[in-house]
Design an enzyme around this catalytic site. Structure first.
Site, short mmCIF file in Angstrom:
data_model
loop_
_atom_site.label_atom_id
_atom_site.label_comp_id
_atom_site.label_asym_id
_atom_site.label_seq_id
_atom_site.Cartn_x
_atom_site.Cartn_y
_atom_site.Cartn_z
N TRP A 104 75.97 33.11 50.18
CA TRP A 104 77.18 33.24 49.37
C TRP A 104 77.46 34.68 48.96
CZ3 TRP A 104 80.69 29.98 50.17
CH2 TRP A 104 80.37 28.66 50.48
N ASP A 175 78.44 35.87 40.10
CA ASP A 175 78.83 34.53 40.55
C ASP A 175 77.69 33.60 40.12
OD1 ASP A 175 79.19 32.15 41.90
OD2 ASP A 175 79.35 33.04 43.89
N LYS A 199 79.11 22.00 40.47
CA LYS A 199 77.65 21.86 40.40
C LYS A 199 77.31 21.23 39.04
CE LYS A 199 77.29 24.82 43.93
NZ LYS A 199 77.96 24.54 45.18
N1 PMP Z 1 79.30 30.85 45.34
C1 PMP Z 1 78.24 30.03 45.32
C2 PMP Z 1 76.98 30.48 44.64
C3 PMP Z 1 78.33 28.76 45.90
O1 PMP Z 1 77.26 27.93 45.87
C4 PMP Z 1 79.55 28.37 46.54
C5 PMP Z 1 79.72 27.01 47.19
N2 PMP Z 1 78.72 26.14 47.15
C6 PMP Z 1 80.61 29.27 46.55
C7 PMP Z 1 80.46 30.50 45.92
C8 PMP Z 1 81.94 28.90 47.16
O2 PMP Z 1 82.60 28.10 46.26
P1 PMP Z 1 83.99 27.36 46.51
O3 PMP Z 1 83.73 26.32 47.53
O4 PMP Z 1 84.34 26.83 45.16
O5 PMP Z 1 84.96 28.38 46.96
#
Ligand code: PMP
Length: 365
Positions: A104, A175, A199
């Site tokens: 990520w 994040d 989550k």
């Molecule tokens: N950051 C993290 C730490 C994640 O775990 C995720 C998705 N699991 C994301 C960003 C992307 O998130 P989204 O699908 O809400 O765009």
């Protein structure tokens, strides 16, 4: 045990049973209005009160001061990968800095490069994303627009320890999508924290962002309104139609954390016990399993591991499913297995998983 409680998915995942029950009822008729939550206007007094309570609960749980705006955004955490550099890089003296510590954060780094020049000051890709750096030791430039990192790498199961106030010279942006509200944090150490809901906070569709108000002065003029953080702050997260349903459920989850769990210290104690139980079980299996993360960086939220052979991993998923345990497939980028231990996954569920793991290994020894 209800199947929801045995959902080890990486997200969307398990939600507290009591929240699901209230949500089920609210779809038909909200206790306070008699209307379906799905038909409530975002301009209603009812929704204003929901937004206010969600914000107040978050401020209370995390100890967020008035120096920060609390906003509810759409577009998931992925939109933040683009919005953050658009808002905070343009007027800075030096480019933002990024640490690439997993799937990520690598995405965040790639997206930022489309918007701005940026420096990657640490990259764990070559060593398979099994460890993390000490952020403080990286010598972040004080003039950098900001330092961006992912506090918990959901795919690889790596988690940073909390950051101390003043430890990083540049504004710190995290994040926290996969460990937000799982433990107390020192919010004052950050200039911005963001986390999508799916989550620990509620259903997909809403992303919480805590933004230090001083940072808003750095935003260039001329951004499309929807992509400018000031729009959302000025309109109290009600600029265009917000995801009313997702924010309502998020508010219920924050109430659950406040009233039923008793706050984030209590939540942390439970989460530590769950993670300890699972890692102890995996460690006791010796060479039969490999945990992806080096011990020092193991996440309390996402436990990524493998039996070392994709056929065995698949066999385990089948056996686990027969026992009601779901969501244990590893992320498609690294394969293997992953047990996500978000807040609503209880200790009894972890006990059940530990027992199934041990029995599965004994049978194959
Ligand atoms: N950051 C993290 C730490 C994640 O775990 C995720 C998705 N699991 C994301 C960003 C992307 O998130 P989204 O699908 O809400 O765009």
């Amino acid at each position: 045990m209800k199947l929801n409680a045995l959902n080890f998915s990486g997200g969307p995942g398990a939600l507290p049973e009591s929240v699901l029950e209230q949500t089920r009822d609210a779809i038909i008729a909200l206790p306070d209005t008699g209307m379906s939550v799905l038909g409530m206007s975002h301009r209603s007094d009812w929704f204003r009160a929901v937004l206010d309570e969600a914000e107040q609960n978050l401020r209370h749980l995390l100890g967020v001061s008035d120096d920060y705006a609390v906003t509810f955004l759409q577009g998931g955490s992925s939109l933040q990968f683009a919005m953050i550099p658009m808002n905070f890089a343009a007027r800075a003296v030096a480019p933002p800095e990024y640490v690439s510590t997993g799937y990520w954060s690598a995405k965040a780094t790639t997206e930022a490069a489309k918007v701005t020049e940026r420096n990657i000051i640490w990259d764990g890709g070559a060593t398979g994303y099994r460890s993390l750096p000490d952020l403080q030791a990286l010598g972040v430039a004080p003039s950098a627009a900001y330092l961006h990192y992912v506090s918990n790498e959901t795919v690889e199961g790596l988690q940073f320890p909390d950051c101390k106030q003043g430890a990083i010279a540049a504004p710190l942006i995290a994040d926290m999508s996969s460990d937000f509200l799982s433990k107390p944090i020192c919010t004052a150490a950050y200039s911005m924290i963001y986390a999508h809901a799916q989550k620990n906070l509620g259903p997909a569709g809403v992303t919480v962002a805590l933004i230090e108000r001083a940072l808003l002065d750095r935003i260039p003029n001329g951004l499309p309104a929807i992509l400018d953080f000031r729009t959302h702050v000025q309109h109290s997260s009600n600029y265009n139609t917000p995801p009313v349903f997702a924010i309502y459920v998020l508010m219920l989850v924050t109430r659950w954390l406040r009233d039923d769990i008793g706050g984030l210290h209590a939540m942390q104690t439970i989460n530590e016990r769950k993670a300890q139980r699972l890692y102890d079980t995996l460690d006791a299996l010796g060479d039969a399993v490999t945990v992806h993360a080096q011990p020092r960086w193991r996440s309390r939220m996402n436990v990524a591991f493998t039996f070392g052979d994709s056929r065995l991993d698949r066999a385990f998923i089948r056996v686990a499913r027969e026992q009601g345990l779901t969501g244990l497939e590893g992320h498609r980028s690294i394969g293997g297995l992953r047990a996500s231990l978000y807040n609503a996954v209880g200790e009894a569920a972890v006990e059940r998983l530990a027992a199934v793991l041990t029995e599965f290994s004994l049978q194959r020894a």
